[in-house]
Scaffold this active site. Structure first.
Site, PDB file in Angstrom:
ATOM      1  N   GLY A   1       0.877  -1.064   0.106  1.00 21.43           N
ATOM      2  CA  GLY A   1      -0.147  -0.030   0.298  1.00 21.43           C
ATOM      3  C   GLY A   1       1.089   0.871   0.096  1.00 21.43           C
ATOM      4  O   GLY A   1       1.945   1.537   0.419  1.00 21.43           O
TER       5      GLY A   1
ATOM      6  N   ARG B   1      -2.884   7.731   3.812  1.00 24.25           N
ATOM      7  CA  ARG B   1      -2.498   8.963   4.728  1.00 24.25           C
ATOM      8  C   ARG B   1      -2.127   9.353   5.411  1.00 24.25           C
ATOM      9  O   ARG B   1      -1.731  10.449   6.320  1.00 24.25           O
ATOM     10  CB  ARG B   1      -3.678   8.772   6.166  1.00 24.25           C
ATOM     11  CG  ARG B   1      -5.133   7.855   4.783  1.00 24.25           C
ATOM     12  CD  ARG B   1      -5.554   6.707   6.167  1.00 24.25           C
ATOM     13  NE  ARG B   1      -5.781   6.086   6.246  1.00 24.25           N
ATOM     14  CZ  ARG B   1      -6.092   4.536   6.103  1.00 24.25           C
ATOM     15  NH1 ARG B   1      -6.855   4.463   7.468  1.00 24.25           N
ATOM     16  NH2 ARG B   1      -5.404   3.408   5.480  1.00 24.25           N
TER      17      ARG B   1
ATOM     18  N   THR C   1      -5.967  -5.899   0.548  1.00 24.66           N
ATOM     19  CA  THR C   1      -5.243  -6.872   1.250  1.00 24.66           C
ATOM     20  C   THR C   1      -5.530  -8.094   0.821  1.00 24.66           C
ATOM     21  O   THR C   1      -4.565  -8.874   0.481  1.00 24.66           O
ATOM     22  CB  THR C   1      -5.295  -6.485   2.313  1.00 24.66           C
ATOM     23  OG1 THR C   1      -7.292  -6.759   2.691  1.00 24.66           O
ATOM     24  CG2 THR C   1      -5.236  -5.631   3.096  1.00 24.66           C
TER      25      THR C   1
ATOM     26  N   TYR D   1       1.220  -7.582   8.732  1.00 25.29           N
ATOM     27  CA  TYR D   1       1.086  -6.149   7.887  1.00 25.29           C
ATOM     28  C   TYR D   1       2.692  -5.027   8.636  1.00 25.29           C
ATOM     29  O   TYR D   1       2.716  -5.229   9.334  1.00 25.29           O
ATOM     30  CB  TYR D   1      -0.537  -5.332   7.712  1.00 25.29           C
ATOM     31  CG  TYR D   1      -2.044  -6.172   7.935  1.00 25.29           C
ATOM     32  CD1 TYR D   1      -2.269  -7.516   7.206  1.00 25.29           C
ATOM     33  CD2 TYR D   1      -2.681  -5.067   8.006  1.00 25.29           C
ATOM     34  CE1 TYR D   1      -2.928  -8.130   6.999  1.00 25.29           C
ATOM     35  CE2 TYR D   1      -3.962  -5.971   7.916  1.00 25.29           C
ATOM     36  CZ  TYR D   1      -4.264  -6.926   7.264  1.00 25.29           C
ATOM     37  OH  TYR D   1      -5.035  -7.842   6.215  1.00 25.29           O
TER      38      TYR D   1
ATOM     39  N   GLY E   1     -11.158  -2.918  11.478  1.00 24.71           N
ATOM     40  CA  GLY E   1     -12.365  -3.731  11.284  1.00 24.71           C
ATOM     41  C   GLY E   1     -12.989  -4.459  12.527  1.00 24.71           C
ATOM     42  O   GLY E   1     -11.900  -4.524  13.549  1.00 24.71           O
TER      43      GLY E   1
ATOM     44  N   ALA F   1      52.378  28.797  24.535  1.00 25.28           N
ATOM     45  CA  ALA F   1      51.597  29.597  23.741  1.00 25.28           C
ATOM     46  C   ALA F   1      51.183  30.940  22.112  1.00 25.28           C
ATOM     47  O   ALA F   1      52.739  31.662  21.695  1.00 25.28           O
ATOM     48  CB  ALA F   1      50.765  30.982  24.595  1.00 25.28           C
TER      49      ALA F   1
END
Ligand code: UD1
Ligand code: CA
Length: 461
Positions: free
Chosen positions: A11, A15, A79, A100, A136, A425
């Site tokens: 898929g 969304r 599916t 899935y 579902g 230094a």
């Protein structure tokens, strides 16, 4: 007998509003589908067949393993149609477990239970949700006394009546089916529904019609069957997963100052009494030995830290090994290929890359140490820079034991500073120096008495 697994992952995930296929969106730093493959591997599947379609090449590229087979589904018609595309690739394993690609947190133990529940028939994994919207719904025959009704079918949210929508038992999508019956049942599925798709969920009613027993197994933890359809759900699931990881660490004796502000994108092995302050991100393989403490807002990737070392806040450490009882940060950056010995101090705004630093050495302020071998008990003064890059190639700097480097020194590599020597230094060192003495660049200092600094003209009022 070992089962086989089919993972539906073709898929697009409309969304998600994304160009990236949904199953490749990361959860805890790993694509959703990689979590599903890991669960399938944990139950010792004979073969794992991945049904891919949308962005299929990307899905294949994200995975690897000899146990993986691929079936292409193009176009994507639902599916049921997806599982049908896998038929030619299936093995003779009597049971086929369907997973899935967008349901990533299922526990392998739950899958084992589902396989047992199926026996020689079918089984579906369900859950009771306070808010079942979008899933579902499981249809059952009227319940008898002390007994849940038998599963008779699944109805999708979009096709459900108002009464069916009130059912709180949902389909996780995860099911076990007898392989030998698949071809027949899948050919009987129709697409007369709200989405004009061939629903795999219709296979349950077909099994019931053929008198194949269907067991509905309720997951104990509804979190493990949560699917990802939107970015909001993905973000929620990320928090669920992080909380799970955090609780395991807490149980194992790790202090997490706030387990809700903790992110692990990989694996974290901790010794005893490790402390982790808020908002740290751990990536890849991380080992923290006994009594290590990590300050707030640190990012650690592929790191091993030995006992008793403190990492102060806002440090970024990648691809490094750090010895015992070191003090690193705040604001330290340690890059790949770095090995620090014991009791090393690395202070603020110090960057160390591909370098070895011996026991007891210190670089406490504002330095860059790259491609260097630093001995023991070396002091690197503030603002010291290894000039490792000549525009074409990288060169090494060697600083032997007990060297003292003053502030604001440039070490033009390749260069070697021998044991026990001192660099004054502000020195630019471009030639090797022998042990024991002092290297300085002579500089003069002038003084101009009464010298006036230029002044801005006074503003007129
Ligand atoms: C599906 C179930 C629903 C269940 C929910 C659980 C169906 C018809 N519905 O709904 O009962 O509650 O999962 O999360 O199965 N896919 C393909 N090819 C396609 C369509 C989908 O491979 O043609 C894959 C997707 O990549 C995804 C999975 O199947 O990994 C589920 O598809 P999705 O569209 O998310 O189904 P849901 O609407 O969530
Ligand atoms: Ca889904």
């Amino acid at each position: 007998m070992r089962p086989q697994v089919v993972i539906l992952a073709a898929g697009q995930g409309k969304r998600m509003n994304s160009d990236l296929p949904k199953v490749l969106h990361p959860l805890a730093g790993k694509p959703l589908i990689a979590h599903v493959v890991a669960a399938a591997r944990a139950i010792d599947a004979e073969q794992i067949c991945i049904v891919h379609g949308h962005g299929g090449d990307l899905v294949q590229a994200a995975l690897s393993g000899e146990d993986l087979a691929y079936a292409l589904q193009s176009p994507q018609r639902g599916t049921g149609h997806a599982l049908q595309q896998a038929l030619p690739k299936l093995t003779k394993a009597p049971l086929t477990l369907v997973l899935y690609g967008d349901v990533p947190l299922v526990h392998p133990e739950t899958l084992e239970d589902l396989l047992k529940a199926a026996g020689k028939g079918a089984a579906i994994l369900t859950a009771e949700l306070d808010d079942p919207t979008g899933y579902g719904r499981i249809l059952r025959s009227k319940a008898g006394r002390n007994k849940a009704g038998r599963v008779t079918g699944i109805v999708e949210q979009k096709d459900a009546s108002a009464a069916q929508r009130r059912i709180s038992e949902i389909n996780s999508g995860i099911m076990v089916l007898p392989t030998a019956r698949l071809a027949k049942w899948l050919s009987q599925i129709k697409n007369k529904n709200a989405q004009k798709e061939y629903y795999l969920t219709d296979i349950i009613a077909l099994a019931v019609k053929d008198r194949v027993p269907v067991t509905g197994l309720k997951a104990e933890d509804a979190g493990e069957i949560q699917g990802v359809n939107s970015r909001a759900q993905l973000a929620q699931l990320e928090r669920t997963y992080q909380w799970l990881q955090a609780s395991e660490l807490l149980d194992a004796g790790v202090t997490l100052v706030d387990p809700l502000r903790f992110d692990l994108r990989g694996t974290l092995h901790c010794g005893r009494d490790v402390q982790i302050d808020i908002n740290c991100v751990f990536e890849g393989e991380i080992v923290l030995r006994d009594n290590v403490s990590i300050g707030a807002h640190c990012i650690l990737k592929n790191v091993r830290i030995d006992a008793g070392t403190r990492i102060e806040p806002f440090s970024h450490i990648d691809g490094a090994q750090i010895g015992a009882h070191c003090r690193i940060g705040p604001y330290a950056r340690i890059r790949p290929g770095t090995h620090l010995g014991a009791e090393v101090h690395v202070g603020n705004f110090v960057e160390i890359k591909a370098s070895d630093v011996g026991d007891g050495s210190k670089a406490n302020h504002l330095s860059y140490v790259g491609d260097a071998s630093v001995g023991r008990n070396v002091n690197i003064g503030a603002g010291t820079i290894t000039c490792n890059y000549d525009g074409a190639a990288k060169h090494r700097t060697v600083i032997e034991d007990d060297v003292h480097i003053g502030s604001d020194v440039q070490l033009v590599a390749p260069v070697r500073v021998a044991r026990g020597s001192t660099v004054g230094a502000g020195t630019t060192l471009w030639k090797d120096i022998p042990p024991g003495g002092l290297a300085i660049n002579p500089k003069t200092q002038e003084y101009r008495a009464g010298w006036q600094r230029p002044r801005k003209a006074a503003k007129r009022k």
